[in-house]
Design an enzyme around this catalytic site. Structure first.
Site, PDB file in Angstrom:
ATOM      1  N   LYS A  63      -9.096  44.181  55.445  1.00  0.00           N
ATOM      2  CA  LYS A  63     -10.055  45.177  54.939  1.00  0.00           C
ATOM      3  C   LYS A  63      -9.930  45.344  53.433  1.00  0.00           C
ATOM      4  O   LYS A  63     -10.930  45.470  52.721  1.00  0.00           O
ATOM      5  CB  LYS A  63      -9.799  46.547  55.593  1.00  0.00           C
ATOM      6  CG  LYS A  63     -10.435  46.723  56.937  1.00  0.00           C
ATOM      7  CD  LYS A  63     -10.256  48.178  57.361  1.00  0.00           C
ATOM      8  CE  LYS A  63     -10.817  48.409  58.744  1.00  0.00           C
ATOM      9  NZ  LYS A  63     -10.374  49.732  59.261  1.00  0.00           N
ATOM     10  N   THR A  64      -8.682  45.370  52.928  1.00  0.00           N
ATOM     11  CA  THR A  64      -8.485  45.527  51.482  1.00  0.00           C
ATOM     12  C   THR A  64      -9.160  44.381  50.741  1.00  0.00           C
ATOM     13  O   THR A  64      -9.870  44.594  49.747  1.00  0.00           O
ATOM     14  CB  THR A  64      -6.980  45.570  51.153  1.00  0.00           C
ATOM     15  OG1 THR A  64      -6.389  46.625  51.896  1.00  0.00           O
ATOM     16  CG2 THR A  64      -6.745  45.797  49.668  1.00  0.00           C
TER      17      THR A  64
ATOM     18  N   THR B  44       5.631  34.985  41.467  1.00  0.00           N
ATOM     19  CA  THR B  44       5.943  35.650  40.207  1.00  0.00           C
ATOM     20  C   THR B  44       7.081  36.647  40.430  1.00  0.00           C
ATOM     21  O   THR B  44       7.148  37.264  41.491  1.00  0.00           O
ATOM     22  CB  THR B  44       4.691  36.370  39.669  1.00  0.00           C
ATOM     23  OG1 THR B  44       3.624  35.409  39.555  1.00  0.00           O
ATOM     24  CG2 THR B  44       4.924  37.003  38.302  1.00  0.00           C
TER      25      THR B  44
ATOM     26  N   TYR C 161      -3.877  37.406  55.092  1.00  0.00           N
ATOM     27  CA  TYR C 161      -3.757  37.361  53.631  1.00  0.00           C
ATOM     28  C   TYR C 161      -4.534  36.168  53.073  1.00  0.00           C
ATOM     29  O   TYR C 161      -5.370  36.320  52.175  1.00  0.00           O
ATOM     30  CB  TYR C 161      -2.278  37.267  53.254  1.00  0.00           C
ATOM     31  CG  TYR C 161      -2.019  37.414  51.774  1.00  0.00           C
ATOM     32  CD1 TYR C 161      -1.975  38.663  51.166  1.00  0.00           C
ATOM     33  CD2 TYR C 161      -1.801  36.288  50.980  1.00  0.00           C
ATOM     34  CE1 TYR C 161      -1.727  38.789  49.811  1.00  0.00           C
ATOM     35  CE2 TYR C 161      -1.552  36.421  49.623  1.00  0.00           C
ATOM     36  CZ  TYR C 161      -1.520  37.664  49.041  1.00  0.00           C
ATOM     37  OH  TYR C 161      -1.282  37.775  47.698  1.00  0.00           O
TER      38      TYR C 161
ATOM     39  N   GLY D 140     -19.523  45.308  43.473  1.00  0.00           N
ATOM     40  CA  GLY D 140     -20.688  46.196  43.338  1.00  0.00           C
ATOM     41  C   GLY D 140     -20.571  47.035  42.071  1.00  0.00           C
ATOM     42  O   GLY D 140     -21.537  47.197  41.326  1.00  0.00           O
TER      43      GLY D 140
END
Ligand code: UDP
Length: 252
Positions: free
Chosen positions: A24-25, A108, A78, A35
């Protein structure tokens, strides 16, 4: 289980805690931001990932490689979420001319990284400093290429300042096996902790190393911090945090 931190966690154990929220994220979050960028005519940076390449059959990975992702495995929330986020960026660009920049960020690390998110750099440093066994998943012959945080930041700034709107790999091509990485952390932390082999992680990418020719050509960017120097700074940070957090109450 533990709550997810705000935003989208990049750590496999964290994003796998709540795969629906992870999807969802990526989907709803990216649509909302695109948008907003469309309405305000802002330039949008998508923090994408080397995970779009999945368990790569091409080595090193360049941006024109389409990847090898298991669409239904434990990492798919993911990986497919980020792939869909990239697809959304290019759909909004084609359809509405939204000004996008897409960074494919490779592993990272650095000071102020989350210490307990379960990823390899933080796990190994914590284990080395506490004298606990370093947990190598599988044989330890899988590879990663670690980038210091300041190199990533300069790459992101250069990308946003550029006119290049195709995906760009940002990572350090200096590749190490995880077994070798464990020994490096032990030696830099002056630790004699043992190394333990555990079960391999499912769908764990076997090799990962960025081809950064696009970033070199388009952004005149390349990483400058050696693994040894970055790790020493990171170990120093972890040591300091542990001495503050683990000080007995009556000494505070
Ligand atoms: N890994 C490991 N021990 C750990 C954590 C990770 O051997 O305690 C391995 C993991 O299997 C993978 C690599 O280290 O091959 C990097 O894992 P991480 O979770 O940091 O990030 P990834 O690159 O997989 O997203």
């Amino acid at each position: 289980g533990p709550d997810l931190p705000p935003g989208l966690p990049a750590s496999p154990p964290n994003y796998q805690l709540n795969p629906v929220k992870t999807l969802k994220t990526n989907l709803v979050g990216t649509i909302n931001m695109l948008g907003l960028a469309k309405r305000t005519r802002a330039r949008l940076l998508l923090a994408s990932t080397s995970e779009v390449y999945g368990d790569p059959e091409k080595h090193p990975q360049s941006e024109d490689y389409w990847g090898n992702v298991n669409p239904i495995g434990p990492r798919s929330c993911y990986d497919e979420g980020k792939r869909a986020a990239e697809a959304l960026c290019y759909a909004y660009k084609r359809r509405s001319n939204v000004d996008i920049r897409v960074a494919r960020i490779f592993n990272t690390y650095g000071p102020r990284m989350q210490m307990n998110d379960g990823r390899v750099v933080s796990n190994f440093i914590l284990q080395a400093l506490r004298g606990q066994p370093l947990t190598v998943y599988g044989e330890g012959d899988q590879t990663r290429s670690f980038q210091f945080v300041t190199d990533l930041v300069s790459g992101l700034i250069a990308l946003m300042a550029s006119n290049y709107s195709q995906p760009v790999n940002l990572g350090n091509p200096d590749e190490h096996t995880i077994g070798e990485f464990a020994r490096t952390v032990l030696s830099l932390a002056n630790s004699s902790a043992p190394v333990h082999r555990l079960q391999p992680a499912k769908d764990d990418p076997h090799r990962r190393k960025p081809d950064i020719s696009v970033a070199k050509r388009e952004l005149a960017w390349q990483p400058t911090v050696l693994l040894r120097d970055g790790l020493l700074q990171t170990i120093h940070y972890f040591r300091h945090r542990l001495s503050v957090d683990e000080k007995p109450q009556n000494e505070l």
